[in-house]
Design a protein around this motif. Structure first.
Motif, PDB file in Angstrom:
ATOM      1  N   ILE A 282       0.876  -1.076  -0.083  1.00 39.79           N
ATOM      2  CA  ILE A 282       0.204  -0.150  -0.129  1.00 39.79           C
ATOM      3  C   ILE A 282       0.802   1.342   0.052  1.00 39.79           C
ATOM      4  N   THR A 283       1.957   1.256   0.661  1.00 38.41           N
ATOM      5  CA  THR A 283       2.899   2.322   0.928  1.00 38.41           C
ATOM      6  C   THR A 283       3.340   2.604  -0.571  1.00 38.41           C
TER       7      THR A 283
ATOM      8  N   TYR B 185       5.487  10.368  -5.894  1.00 42.00           N
ATOM      9  CA  TYR B 185       6.647  10.888  -5.395  1.00 42.00           C
ATOM     10  C   TYR B 185       8.116  10.330  -5.843  1.00 42.00           C
ATOM     11  N   GLN B 186       7.901   9.266  -6.805  1.00 37.62           N
ATOM     12  CA  GLN B 186       9.222   8.332  -7.173  1.00 37.62           C
ATOM     13  C   GLN B 186       9.828   7.889  -5.977  1.00 37.62           C
ATOM     14  N   ILE B 187       9.102   7.449  -4.927  1.00 40.80           N
ATOM     15  CA  ILE B 187       9.781   6.760  -3.838  1.00 40.80           C
ATOM     16  C   ILE B 187       9.560   5.386  -4.056  1.00 40.80           C
ATOM     17  N   ARG B 188      10.560   4.658  -3.811  1.00 44.71           N
ATOM     18  CA  ARG B 188      10.475   3.054  -3.884  1.00 44.71           C
ATOM     19  C   ARG B 188      10.077   2.787  -2.473  1.00 44.71           C
ATOM     20  N   VAL B 189       9.433   1.704  -2.560  1.00 40.09           N
ATOM     21  CA  VAL B 189       9.106   1.056  -1.084  1.00 40.09           C
ATOM     22  C   VAL B 189       9.177  -0.600  -1.549  1.00 40.09           C
ATOM     23  N   ASN B 190      10.001  -1.362  -0.934  1.00 41.22           N
ATOM     24  CA  ASN B 190      10.175  -2.659  -0.831  1.00 41.22           C
ATOM     25  C   ASN B 190      10.270  -3.459   0.279  1.00 41.22           C
TER      26      ASN B 190
END
Length: 104
Positions: free
Chosen positions: A76-77, A84-89
């Motif tokens: 979800i994040t 915002y072109q922020i990767r979340v893994n």
């Protein structure tokens, strides 16, 4: 304890670092790249476990439930912060045999 450590802590950590992550993503570094391409620095990496998908942790229900929640929080994040072109893994680590595991 597991829910606070494995689920609530990463959620709050991301929440309170979000302004810095957005700033890093909005201000790419060009001077460090010889091709002058934009480099985005915003990234979140959550530490999960294969225990979120396996029944090996059946003796302690809070651990797999908290890690499964972390996996969903990561998904979800990632969707929320993609704009915002922020990767979340999430890294799903394997099991390490210690005394805490039940006998086979």
């Amino acid at each position: 304890l597991n829910l606070n450590l494995n689920l609530r802590a990463p959620m709050l950590f991301t929440k309170y670092l979000l302004p810095s992550l957005k700033y890093a993503s909005a201000n790419p570094k060009k001077d460090e790249n010889p091709k002058k391409e934009e480099i985005y620095d915003g990234s979140v990496i959550n530490i999960s476990s294969i225990g979120s998908e396996d029944t090996i942790w059946a003796f302690d229900m809070s651990y797999p439930v908290s890690k499964a929640g972390l996996n969903q929080l990561t998904r979800i994040t990632a969707m929320e912060l993609a704009r915002y072109q922020i990767r979340v893994n999430a890294l799903k680590l394997g099991c390490v045999v210690t005394d805490i595991l039940p006998p086979e």
